[in-house]
Design an enzyme around this catalytic site. Structure first.
Site, PDB file in Angstrom:
ATOM      1  N   LYS A 184       3.744  -8.095 -11.641  1.00 19.41           N
ATOM      2  CA  LYS A 184       4.746  -7.590 -12.593  1.00 19.41           C
ATOM      3  C   LYS A 184       5.465  -8.824 -13.140  1.00 19.41           C
ATOM      4  O   LYS A 184       6.698  -8.959 -13.055  1.00 19.41           O
ATOM      5  CB  LYS A 184       5.688  -6.612 -11.854  1.00 19.41           C
ATOM      6  CG  LYS A 184       6.661  -5.881 -12.727  1.00 19.41           C
ATOM      7  CD  LYS A 184       6.023  -4.843 -13.639  1.00 19.41           C
ATOM      8  CE  LYS A 184       7.076  -4.199 -14.535  1.00 19.41           C
ATOM      9  NZ  LYS A 184       6.501  -3.451 -15.677  1.00 19.41           N
ATOM     10  N   ASP A 201       1.951  -1.662 -13.944  1.00 18.95           N
ATOM     11  CA  ASP A 201       2.074  -0.347 -14.597  1.00 18.95           C
ATOM     12  C   ASP A 201       0.808  -0.028 -15.382  1.00 18.95           C
ATOM     13  O   ASP A 201       0.308   1.100 -15.378  1.00 18.95           O
ATOM     14  CB  ASP A 201       3.333  -0.256 -15.475  1.00 18.95           C
ATOM     15  CG  ASP A 201       3.674  -1.562 -16.161  1.00 18.95           C
ATOM     16  OD1 ASP A 201       3.004  -2.586 -15.909  1.00 18.95           O
ATOM     17  OD2 ASP A 201       4.606  -1.570 -16.988  1.00 18.95           O
ATOM     18  N   ASP A 203      -3.841   3.787  -2.540  1.00 18.12           N
ATOM     19  CA  ASP A 203      -3.824   5.239  -2.327  1.00 18.12           C
ATOM     20  C   ASP A 203      -4.286   5.960  -3.594  1.00 18.12           C
ATOM     21  O   ASP A 203      -4.997   6.960  -3.529  1.00 18.12           O
ATOM     22  CB  ASP A 203      -2.417   5.719  -1.940  1.00 18.12           C
ATOM     23  CG  ASP A 203      -2.246   5.762  -0.423  1.00 18.12           C
ATOM     24  OD1 ASP A 203      -2.972   5.003   0.261  1.00 18.12           O
ATOM     25  OD2 ASP A 203      -1.406   6.534   0.057  1.00 18.12           O
ATOM     26  N   ASP A 259      -0.290  -1.232  -1.595  1.00 17.68           N
ATOM     27  CA  ASP A 259      -0.076  -0.005  -0.839  1.00 17.68           C
ATOM     28  C   ASP A 259      -0.212   1.194  -1.783  1.00 17.68           C
ATOM     29  O   ASP A 259      -0.936   2.158  -1.521  1.00 17.68           O
ATOM     30  CB  ASP A 259       1.349  -0.075  -0.238  1.00 17.68           C
ATOM     31  CG  ASP A 259       1.616   1.035   0.750  1.00 17.68           C
ATOM     32  OD1 ASP A 259       0.685   1.797   1.062  1.00 17.68           O
ATOM     33  OD2 ASP A 259       2.773   1.145   1.211  1.00 17.68           O
ATOM     34  N   TYR A 312       8.106  -5.662   2.041  1.00 24.40           N
ATOM     35  CA  TYR A 312       8.111  -4.951   3.323  1.00 24.40           C
ATOM     36  C   TYR A 312       8.592  -5.848   4.466  1.00 24.40           C
ATOM     37  O   TYR A 312       8.901  -5.374   5.559  1.00 24.40           O
ATOM     38  CB  TYR A 312       6.729  -4.395   3.657  1.00 24.40           C
ATOM     39  CG  TYR A 312       6.238  -3.302   2.724  1.00 24.40           C
ATOM     40  CD1 TYR A 312       7.057  -2.792   1.715  1.00 24.40           C
ATOM     41  CD2 TYR A 312       4.966  -2.767   2.841  1.00 24.40           C
ATOM     42  CE1 TYR A 312       6.628  -1.811   0.858  1.00 24.40           C
ATOM     43  CE2 TYR A 312       4.520  -1.777   1.985  1.00 24.40           C
ATOM     44  CZ  TYR A 312       5.356  -1.306   0.990  1.00 24.40           C
ATOM     45  OH  TYR A 312       4.916  -0.326   0.140  1.00 24.40           O
TER      46      TYR A 312
END
Ligand code: NAD
Length: 357
Positions: free
Chosen positions: A191, A223, A251, A247, A142
Protein backbone atom coordinates in the site's frame (compact mmCIF):
# COMPACT_ATOMS: atom_id res chain seq x y z
CA UNK A 1 16.75 -41.84 5.29
CA UNK A 2 15.05 -41.43 8.65
CA UNK A 3 12.96 -38.27 9.10
CA UNK A 4 11.70 -37.14 12.53
CA UNK A 5 8.24 -35.56 12.41
CA UNK A 6 6.52 -33.84 15.35
CA UNK A 7 2.76 -34.37 15.15
CA UNK A 8 0.65 -31.60 16.69
CA UNK A 9 -2.87 -32.96 16.24
CA UNK A 10 -4.51 -30.17 18.22
CA UNK A 11 -8.25 -29.73 18.70
CA UNK A 12 -11.56 -30.39 16.93
CA UNK A 13 -11.01 -32.23 13.63
CA UNK A 14 -7.20 -31.96 14.12
CA UNK A 15 -6.65 -35.58 15.29
CA UNK A 16 -8.80 -37.04 12.46
CA UNK A 17 -7.07 -35.16 9.62
CA UNK A 18 -3.54 -35.66 10.98
CA UNK A 19 -4.22 -39.41 11.20
CA UNK A 20 -5.19 -39.31 7.50
CA UNK A 21 -1.96 -37.52 6.58
CA UNK A 22 0.08 -40.02 8.64
CA UNK A 23 -1.57 -42.93 6.79
CA UNK A 24 -0.55 -41.29 3.50
CA UNK A 25 3.02 -40.68 4.73
CA UNK A 26 3.26 -44.33 5.82
CA UNK A 27 2.18 -45.46 2.35
CA UNK A 28 4.82 -43.17 0.79
CA UNK A 29 7.44 -44.51 3.20
CA UNK A 30 6.69 -48.07 2.13
CA UNK A 31 6.57 -47.22 -1.58
CA UNK A 32 9.78 -45.18 -1.68
CA UNK A 33 11.71 -46.89 1.11
CA UNK A 34 11.89 -44.07 3.69
CA UNK A 35 11.39 -44.08 7.45
CA UNK A 36 9.21 -41.44 9.09
CA UNK A 37 9.41 -41.40 12.91
CA UNK A 38 6.53 -39.57 14.60
CA UNK A 39 6.30 -37.96 18.02
CA UNK A 40 2.88 -36.80 19.24
CA UNK A 41 2.88 -33.53 21.18
CA UNK A 42 0.14 -31.36 22.64
CA UNK A 43 -0.66 -27.78 21.62
CA UNK A 44 -3.80 -25.63 21.73
CA UNK A 45 -6.88 -26.28 23.84
CA UNK A 46 -6.01 -29.93 24.55
CA UNK A 47 -2.61 -28.81 25.87
CA UNK A 48 -4.27 -26.20 28.09
CA UNK A 49 -6.58 -28.89 29.52
CA UNK A 50 -3.69 -31.28 30.16
CA UNK A 51 -1.00 -28.87 31.39
CA UNK A 52 -2.57 -25.43 31.99
CA UNK A 53 -0.68 -23.90 29.03
CA UNK A 54 -1.49 -23.97 25.26
CA UNK A 55 2.17 -24.50 24.31
CA UNK A 56 3.99 -26.65 26.88
CA UNK A 57 7.82 -26.54 27.00
CA UNK A 58 7.94 -30.24 26.06
CA UNK A 59 6.10 -29.49 22.80
CA UNK A 60 8.53 -26.73 21.87
CA UNK A 61 11.48 -28.98 22.68
CA UNK A 62 10.21 -31.89 20.56
CA UNK A 63 9.34 -29.57 17.64
CA UNK A 64 12.80 -27.95 17.75
CA UNK A 65 14.47 -31.38 17.73
CA UNK A 66 12.38 -32.65 14.80
CA UNK A 67 13.06 -32.39 11.07
CA UNK A 68 9.59 -30.97 10.59
CA UNK A 69 6.21 -30.31 12.26
CA UNK A 70 2.81 -31.43 10.98
CA UNK A 71 -0.08 -29.60 12.63
CA UNK A 72 -3.86 -30.21 12.47
CA UNK A 73 -5.64 -27.20 13.96
CA UNK A 74 -6.17 -25.62 17.35
CA UNK A 75 -9.02 -23.86 19.11
CA UNK A 76 -12.71 -24.23 19.79
CA UNK A 77 -15.58 -22.67 21.76
CA UNK A 78 -14.55 -24.48 24.95
CA UNK A 79 -11.48 -22.22 25.24
CA UNK A 80 -12.93 -18.98 23.81
CA UNK A 81 -13.19 -17.21 27.15
CA UNK A 82 -9.65 -17.82 28.38
CA UNK A 83 -7.39 -14.78 28.82
CA UNK A 84 -5.51 -14.02 25.59
CA UNK A 85 -2.13 -15.43 26.73
CA UNK A 86 -3.74 -18.83 27.41
CA UNK A 87 -5.89 -19.07 24.25
CA UNK A 88 -5.14 -22.01 21.91
CA UNK A 89 -4.10 -19.65 19.05
CA UNK A 90 -1.17 -18.47 21.21
CA UNK A 91 0.37 -21.89 20.55
CA UNK A 92 0.56 -21.14 16.81
CA UNK A 93 2.26 -17.76 17.26
CA UNK A 94 4.59 -19.33 19.85
CA UNK A 95 5.60 -22.16 17.50
CA UNK A 96 6.12 -19.79 14.55
CA UNK A 97 8.33 -17.47 16.50
CA UNK A 98 10.27 -20.22 18.41
CA UNK A 99 11.06 -21.98 15.12
CA UNK A 100 11.74 -18.60 13.42
CA UNK A 101 9.26 -19.38 10.63
CA UNK A 102 9.13 -16.05 8.83
CA UNK A 103 7.58 -17.16 5.53
CA UNK A 104 4.21 -18.73 4.90
CA UNK A 105 3.51 -20.38 1.55
CA UNK A 106 -0.12 -20.84 0.60
CA UNK A 107 -0.79 -22.38 -2.77
CA UNK A 108 -4.27 -21.75 -4.22
CA UNK A 109 -5.05 -23.95 -7.18
CA UNK A 110 -8.35 -24.59 -8.90
CA UNK A 111 -8.76 -28.27 -9.68
CA UNK A 112 -10.59 -28.44 -13.04
CA UNK A 113 -12.79 -31.20 -11.59
CA UNK A 114 -14.03 -28.74 -8.94
CA UNK A 115 -14.89 -25.86 -11.28
CA UNK A 116 -18.52 -25.97 -10.19
CA UNK A 117 -17.51 -25.33 -6.57
CA UNK A 118 -15.87 -22.02 -7.47
CA UNK A 119 -18.15 -19.06 -6.72
CA UNK A 120 -16.75 -17.09 -9.70
CA UNK A 121 -18.36 -16.92 -13.18
CA UNK A 122 -17.42 -19.70 -15.59
CA UNK A 123 -15.79 -17.33 -18.11
CA UNK A 124 -13.44 -16.07 -15.34
CA UNK A 125 -12.35 -19.55 -14.29
CA UNK A 126 -12.13 -20.95 -17.84
CA UNK A 127 -8.30 -20.81 -17.68
CA UNK A 128 -8.16 -22.24 -14.14
CA UNK A 129 -5.60 -20.74 -11.77
CA UNK A 130 -2.56 -21.88 -9.88
CA UNK A 131 -0.89 -19.36 -7.59
CA UNK A 132 1.23 -19.34 -4.45
CA UNK A 133 0.87 -16.55 -1.93
CA UNK A 134 4.09 -15.90 0.01
CA UNK A 135 3.18 -14.15 3.24
CA UNK A 136 5.64 -12.58 5.68
CA UNK A 137 4.84 -14.30 8.98
CA UNK A 138 6.74 -12.87 11.94
CA UNK A 139 6.75 -9.10 11.39
CA UNK A 140 4.45 -6.19 10.57
CA UNK A 141 1.41 -5.01 12.43
CA UNK A 142 0.71 -8.36 14.19
CA UNK A 143 4.01 -8.06 16.02
CA UNK A 144 4.41 -4.25 16.23
CA UNK A 145 3.98 -2.01 19.22
CA UNK A 146 0.36 -1.71 20.31
CA UNK A 147 -1.58 -0.33 23.19
CA UNK A 148 -4.34 1.84 24.52
CA UNK A 149 -4.14 5.42 25.70
CA UNK A 150 -6.11 8.62 26.14
CA UNK A 151 -6.18 10.80 23.01
CA UNK A 152 -7.87 14.10 22.11
CA UNK A 153 -11.20 12.25 21.65
CA UNK A 154 -10.89 10.10 24.77
CA UNK A 155 -9.90 6.42 24.92
CA UNK A 156 -8.08 5.12 21.81
CA UNK A 157 -6.09 2.05 20.70
CA UNK A 158 -3.23 1.66 18.24
CA UNK A 159 -1.24 -1.03 16.41
CA UNK A 160 2.00 -0.31 14.56
CA UNK A 161 3.19 -1.66 11.21
CA UNK A 162 7.00 -1.77 11.12
CA UNK A 163 9.23 -3.63 8.66
CA UNK A 164 13.02 -3.69 8.51
CA UNK A 165 14.91 -4.03 5.22
CA UNK A 166 16.20 -7.39 6.51
CA UNK A 167 12.67 -8.72 7.07
CA UNK A 168 11.52 -7.69 3.58
CA UNK A 169 14.67 -9.00 1.93
CA UNK A 170 14.52 -12.49 3.43
CA UNK A 171 10.87 -13.10 2.49
CA UNK A 172 11.44 -11.36 -0.88
CA UNK A 173 14.25 -13.77 -1.72
CA UNK A 174 12.05 -16.77 -0.92
CA UNK A 175 9.44 -15.37 -3.32
CA UNK A 176 11.91 -14.65 -6.15
CA UNK A 177 13.47 -18.11 -5.80
CA UNK A 178 10.04 -19.74 -5.83
CA UNK A 179 9.11 -17.74 -8.95
CA UNK A 180 12.30 -18.97 -10.63
CA UNK A 181 11.14 -22.56 -10.06
CA UNK A 182 7.62 -21.84 -11.40
CA UNK A 183 6.54 -19.49 -14.20
CA UNK A 184 9.04 -16.72 -13.40
CA UNK A 185 6.35 -14.14 -12.55
CA UNK A 186 6.22 -12.31 -9.22
CA UNK A 187 3.79 -9.66 -7.99
CA UNK A 188 4.59 -7.80 -4.77
CA UNK A 189 1.54 -6.38 -3.01
CA UNK A 190 1.72 -3.30 -0.79
CA UNK A 191 0.00 0.00 0.00
CA UNK A 192 2.90 2.23 -1.01
CA UNK A 193 0.63 5.12 -1.99
CA UNK A 194 -0.23 5.62 1.71
CA UNK A 195 2.08 3.69 4.06
CA UNK A 196 5.74 4.46 4.72
CA UNK A 197 6.39 0.80 5.68
CA UNK A 198 5.05 -0.19 2.23
CA UNK A 199 7.34 2.33 0.53
CA UNK A 200 10.35 0.69 2.22
CA UNK A 201 8.92 -2.73 1.26
CA UNK A 202 8.65 -1.62 -2.39
CA UNK A 203 12.13 -0.02 -2.52
CA UNK A 204 13.64 -3.21 -1.11
CA UNK A 205 11.76 -5.44 -3.56
CA UNK A 206 12.89 -3.25 -6.50
CA UNK A 207 16.49 -3.59 -5.39
CA UNK A 208 16.12 -7.38 -5.14
CA UNK A 209 14.43 -7.53 -8.57
CA UNK A 210 17.73 -6.40 -10.14
CA UNK A 211 19.33 -9.60 -8.80
CA UNK A 212 16.62 -11.81 -10.31
CA UNK A 213 16.40 -10.50 -13.86
CA UNK A 214 14.91 -13.75 -15.17
CA UNK A 215 11.77 -13.07 -13.08
CA UNK A 216 9.08 -10.75 -14.47
CA UNK A 217 8.45 -8.51 -11.46
CA UNK A 218 5.60 -6.06 -10.80
CA UNK A 219 3.99 -4.16 -7.89
CA UNK A 220 0.30 -3.99 -7.09
CA UNK A 221 -1.61 -2.01 -4.50
CA UNK A 222 -3.48 -4.22 -2.05
CA UNK A 223 -6.93 -2.77 -2.82
CA UNK A 224 -6.42 -3.50 -6.52
CA UNK A 225 -5.09 -7.00 -5.67
CA UNK A 226 -8.29 -7.80 -3.74
CA UNK A 227 -10.26 -6.90 -6.90
CA UNK A 228 -7.93 -8.65 -9.35
CA UNK A 229 -8.16 -11.94 -7.43
CA UNK A 230 -11.88 -11.97 -8.25
CA UNK A 231 -11.69 -10.37 -11.72
CA UNK A 232 -8.87 -12.47 -13.16
CA UNK A 233 -7.16 -14.91 -10.76
CA UNK A 234 -5.25 -16.66 -13.58
CA UNK A 235 -2.96 -13.59 -13.95
CA UNK A 236 -1.16 -14.51 -10.69
CA UNK A 237 1.67 -16.98 -10.29
CA UNK A 238 3.75 -16.06 -7.20
CA UNK A 239 2.52 -13.25 -4.95
CA UNK A 240 4.52 -11.83 -2.04
CA UNK A 241 3.13 -9.57 0.65
CA UNK A 242 3.20 -8.50 4.29
CA UNK A 243 1.75 -10.37 7.24
CA UNK A 244 -1.66 -8.68 7.42
CA UNK A 245 -2.25 -8.27 3.67
CA UNK A 246 -1.22 -11.92 3.20
CA UNK A 247 -3.58 -13.08 5.93
CA UNK A 248 -6.55 -11.42 4.23
CA UNK A 249 -5.69 -12.07 0.56
CA UNK A 250 -4.85 -15.75 1.12
CA UNK A 251 -8.29 -16.36 2.64
CA UNK A 252 -9.84 -14.63 -0.37
CA UNK A 253 -7.76 -16.82 -2.69
CA UNK A 254 -8.74 -19.97 -0.79
CA UNK A 255 -12.45 -19.20 -1.13
CA UNK A 256 -12.30 -19.09 -4.93
CA UNK A 257 -10.75 -22.58 -5.09
CA UNK A 258 -14.02 -24.09 -3.86
CA UNK A 259 -13.43 -25.24 -0.29
CA UNK A 260 -11.25 -24.36 2.63
CA UNK A 261 -10.89 -28.14 3.17
CA UNK A 262 -8.54 -28.44 0.17
CA UNK A 263 -5.76 -25.96 0.87
CA UNK A 264 -2.41 -26.71 2.49
CA UNK A 265 0.25 -24.35 3.81
CA UNK A 266 3.91 -24.36 4.74
CA UNK A 267 5.65 -22.09 7.24
CA UNK A 268 9.38 -21.88 6.58
CA UNK A 269 12.42 -20.21 8.09
CA UNK A 270 16.14 -20.27 7.49
CA UNK A 271 16.56 -23.93 8.50
CA UNK A 272 14.98 -26.91 6.71
CA UNK A 273 12.56 -27.50 9.61
CA UNK A 274 9.15 -26.14 8.65
CA UNK A 275 5.63 -26.31 10.02
CA UNK A 276 2.94 -27.69 7.73
CA UNK A 277 -0.79 -27.31 8.33
CA UNK A 278 -4.11 -26.98 6.52
CA UNK A 279 -5.30 -23.39 6.22
CA UNK A 280 -8.63 -24.16 7.89
CA UNK A 281 -9.37 -24.22 11.60
CA UNK A 282 -10.50 -26.97 13.96
CA UNK A 283 -14.09 -27.05 12.58
CA UNK A 284 -15.73 -27.86 15.93
CA UNK A 285 -19.12 -28.14 14.17
CA UNK A 286 -18.04 -31.40 12.47
CA UNK A 287 -15.38 -32.67 14.91
CA UNK A 288 -15.47 -36.39 15.71
CA UNK A 289 -18.09 -37.10 13.02
CA UNK A 290 -15.83 -38.53 10.27
CA UNK A 291 -16.94 -35.60 8.06
CA UNK A 292 -13.77 -33.51 7.69
CA UNK A 293 -12.08 -33.29 4.31
CA UNK A 294 -8.53 -34.62 4.90
CA UNK A 295 -7.13 -33.29 1.60
CA UNK A 296 -5.72 -29.97 2.94
CA UNK A 297 -3.70 -31.86 5.58
CA UNK A 298 -2.61 -34.58 3.16
CA UNK A 299 -1.39 -31.87 0.74
CA UNK A 300 0.37 -30.15 3.66
CA UNK A 301 2.26 -33.42 4.23
CA UNK A 302 3.19 -33.35 0.52
CA UNK A 303 4.57 -29.81 0.97
CA UNK A 304 6.61 -31.09 3.92
CA UNK A 305 8.19 -33.76 1.74
CA UNK A 306 8.95 -31.16 -0.96
CA UNK A 307 10.28 -28.25 1.15
CA UNK A 308 11.76 -29.82 4.29
CA UNK A 309 12.93 -33.22 3.00
CA UNK A 310 13.64 -32.45 -0.70
CA UNK A 311 11.49 -35.44 -1.70
CA UNK A 312 9.91 -33.94 -4.83
CA UNK A 313 9.00 -37.26 -6.49
CA UNK A 314 7.20 -38.40 -3.35
CA UNK A 315 5.37 -35.05 -3.04
CA UNK A 316 4.30 -35.27 -6.70
CA UNK A 317 2.98 -38.77 -6.06
CA UNK A 318 0.65 -37.52 -3.28
CA UNK A 319 -0.51 -34.48 -5.28
CA UNK A 320 -1.21 -36.58 -8.36
CA UNK A 321 -3.19 -39.12 -6.30
CA UNK A 322 -5.37 -36.30 -4.89
CA UNK A 323 -5.98 -34.87 -8.38
CA UNK A 324 -6.85 -38.34 -9.72
CA UNK A 325 -9.26 -38.97 -6.85
CA UNK A 326 -11.03 -35.65 -7.49
CA UNK A 327 -11.09 -36.29 -11.25
CA UNK A 328 -12.61 -39.71 -10.58
CA UNK A 329 -15.50 -37.92 -8.83
CA UNK A 330 -14.89 -38.81 -5.16
CA UNK A 331 -16.15 -36.06 -2.84
CA UNK A 332 -16.35 -35.19 0.85
CA UNK A 333 -19.40 -33.25 2.04
CA UNK A 334 -17.75 -29.80 1.71
CA UNK A 335 -17.11 -30.28 -2.04
CA UNK A 336 -20.35 -32.03 -2.93
CA UNK A 337 -22.01 -28.97 -4.51
CA UNK A 338 -25.40 -29.79 -6.03
CA UNK A 339 -24.46 -33.38 -6.73
CA UNK A 340 -26.74 -36.05 -5.27
CA UNK A 341 -23.80 -38.40 -4.70
CA UNK A 342 -23.20 -39.82 -1.23
CA UNK A 343 -20.21 -37.98 0.29
CA UNK A 344 -17.25 -39.97 1.60
CA UNK A 345 -16.23 -39.63 5.23
CA UNK A 346 -12.71 -38.65 6.34
CA UNK A 347 -11.58 -42.26 6.65
CA UNK A 348 -13.16 -43.37 3.38
CA UNK A 349 -11.63 -40.45 1.43
CA UNK A 350 -8.24 -41.26 2.96
CA UNK A 351 -8.59 -44.90 1.90
CA UNK A 352 -9.36 -43.91 -1.71
CA UNK A 353 -6.30 -41.61 -1.80
CA UNK A 354 -4.15 -44.43 -0.38
CA UNK A 355 -5.45 -46.72 -3.13
CA UNK A 356 -4.46 -44.17 -5.81
CA UNK A 357 -0.90 -43.70 -4.48
P1 NAD B 1 -12.91 -23.33 10.54
O1 NAD B 1 -11.96 -23.27 9.40
O2 NAD B 1 -12.59 -24.27 11.61
O3 NAD B 1 -14.37 -23.71 9.96
C1 NAD B 1 -15.07 -22.89 9.04
C2 NAD B 1 -16.10 -23.77 8.31
O4 NAD B 1 -15.42 -24.62 7.38
C3 NAD B 1 -16.89 -24.70 9.23
O5 NAD B 1 -18.21 -24.81 8.76
C4 NAD B 1 -16.17 -26.03 9.11
O6 NAD B 1 -17.02 -27.15 9.33
C5 NAD B 1 -15.69 -25.98 7.66
N1 NAD B 1 -14.44 -26.73 7.51
C6 NAD B 1 -13.19 -26.36 7.94
N2 NAD B 1 -12.30 -27.29 7.65
C7 NAD B 1 -12.96 -28.29 7.01
C8 NAD B 1 -12.58 -29.53 6.46
N3 NAD B 1 -11.30 -29.98 6.50
N4 NAD B 1 -13.52 -30.28 5.86
C9 NAD B 1 -14.79 -29.87 5.81
N5 NAD B 1 -15.22 -28.70 6.30
C10 NAD B 1 -14.32 -27.91 6.91
O7 NAD B 1 -13.06 -21.85 11.08
P2 NAD B 1 -13.86 -21.28 12.35
O8 NAD B 1 -15.15 -22.03 12.49
O9 NAD B 1 -13.88 -19.83 12.19
O10 NAD B 1 -12.92 -21.62 13.58
C11 NAD B 1 -13.07 -22.76 14.43
C12 NAD B 1 -11.92 -22.77 15.43
O11 NAD B 1 -10.68 -22.97 14.74
C13 NAD B 1 -11.75 -21.45 16.20
O12 NAD B 1 -11.44 -21.76 17.53
C14 NAD B 1 -10.57 -20.76 15.51
O13 NAD B 1 -9.89 -19.91 16.38
C15 NAD B 1 -9.74 -21.95 15.12
N6 NAD B 1 -8.83 -21.71 13.99
C16 NAD B 1 -7.63 -22.37 14.05
C17 NAD B 1 -6.75 -22.25 13.00
C18 NAD B 1 -5.46 -23.03 13.07
O14 NAD B 1 -5.29 -23.86 13.92
N7 NAD B 1 -4.51 -22.77 12.18
C19 NAD B 1 -7.08 -21.48 11.87
C20 NAD B 1 -8.33 -20.85 11.83
C21 NAD B 1 -9.20 -20.99 12.89
Amino acid sequence: MIYKIALVKGDGIGPEIVESAVAVLNKIAAKFNHTFKYKDVLAGGCAYDATGHPLPEETLKVCKESDSVLLGAVGGPKWDNLPSHLRPEKALLGLRSALNLYTNLRPATMHPALKDECPLREDITANGFDMVIVRELTGGIYFGENGRRMGPNGKEAYDTECYSVMEVERVGRVAFELAQKRNKKLVSIDKANVLESSRLWRETMHRLAKEYEDVEYSDMLVDNAAMQLIRNPSQFDVVVTSNMFGDILSDEASMITGSIGLLPSASLGSSKCGMYEPIHGSAPDIAGQNKANPIATILSAAMMLRYSFDLAKEADCIEEAVTDVLNAGYRTHDILGNSNKKPLGTREMTKVILDYI
